[in-house]
Design an enzyme around this catalytic site. Sequence first.
Site, PDB file in Angstrom:
ATOM      1  N   ASP A   1       0.845  -1.205   0.000  1.00  0.00           N
ATOM      2  CA  ASP A   1       0.000   0.000   0.000  1.00  0.00           C
ATOM      3  C   ASP A   1       0.875   1.248   0.000  1.00  0.00           C
ATOM      4  O   ASP A   1       2.017   1.196   0.465  1.00  0.00           O
ATOM      5  CB  ASP A   1      -0.802   0.185   1.296  1.00  0.00           C
ATOM      6  CG  ASP A   1      -1.463  -1.038   1.799  1.00  0.00           C
ATOM      7  OD1 ASP A   1      -1.748  -1.907   0.996  1.00  0.00           O
ATOM      8  OD2 ASP A   1      -1.685  -1.061   3.030  1.00  0.00           O
TER       9      ASP A   1
HETATM   10  N1  URA Z   1      -0.925  -5.878   4.222  1.00  0.00           N
HETATM   11  C1  URA Z   1      -1.343  -4.604   4.192  1.00  0.00           C
HETATM   12  O1  URA Z   1      -2.290  -4.246   4.887  1.00  0.00           O
HETATM   13  N2  URA Z   1      -0.700  -3.739   3.381  1.00  0.00           N
HETATM   14  C2  URA Z   1       0.354  -4.075   2.626  1.00  0.00           C
HETATM   15  O2  URA Z   1       0.909  -3.238   1.925  1.00  0.00           O
HETATM   16  C3  URA Z   1       0.768  -5.414   2.660  1.00  0.00           C
HETATM   17  C4  URA Z   1       0.113  -6.297   3.466  1.00  0.00           C
END
Ligand code: URA
Length: 247
Positions: A102
């Site tokens: 993310d």
């Molecule tokens: N889990 C999440 O919530 N975000 C990420 O970027 C990777 C795993």
Amino acid sequence: MKLIKLLANLGYGSRKEVQRWVRAGWVTDAGGRILKETDLPPHADIRVRGEVLDPPSPLTLVLNKPVGYTCSTDDPGATIYDLLPERFAHRNPLLHSVGRLDKDTSGLLLMTDDGKLSHRIIHPKSHCAKVYHAVLDRPLSGEEAAVFASGEMMLQGEAKPLLPAGFEALSEKEAHVTLHEGRYHQVRRMFAAMGNHVVALRRISIGSFSLPVDLPEGEWRIMDDDDIALLFRPLDSVRSSVPPSGC
Ligand code: URA
């Protein structure tokens, strides 16, 4: 024409632009001899304006992703491609991220132009465990290890339970979570389902390959065959433990 195609595929410019450079004498061998369009010395011997050529495909990088960058190619904001040399965005085949982190997640991100490799890393059957360091808003409940490991945990809006995940409490509000799959915002949603909130999330390893400690945020490094082999080496032990007292 192979030289023109090679340089264009490495993102140095369009075929026309690259052809002009070759004709202008900007492309040489290691000894400074000007190359013709019909020449094609070994990759390591080619220079563009005296600079060593970028590595050929297949190319795999490890990037220490900072918060604030998306893994998309077409986001109007900052993307991971902004952290690479500009011409890397014009390579053919294109480098893509292996799975996604993310915008608000930092840490170990792999980029490759090798579709088969990326498929192998992502596929749950390869058992490339991904470990995340999470900082929580509220103290851990003590239930996390059992719920995450159950293989029965359901995320909102999904029809299939999560694969068992590892959990290791590090302090009252910090934990390592080990995933064997990669669903959308998975770690954040797992903690949200436990009534908690992730305030910081960082990926620290994939398989037995850890984010290099000497790789500063925002920087990247080419992975060699030994690094890639480590991705497929299982972690030494299953990560799970009881939370520390007081949780
Ligand atoms: N889990 C999440 O919530 N975000 C990420 O970027 C990777 C795993």
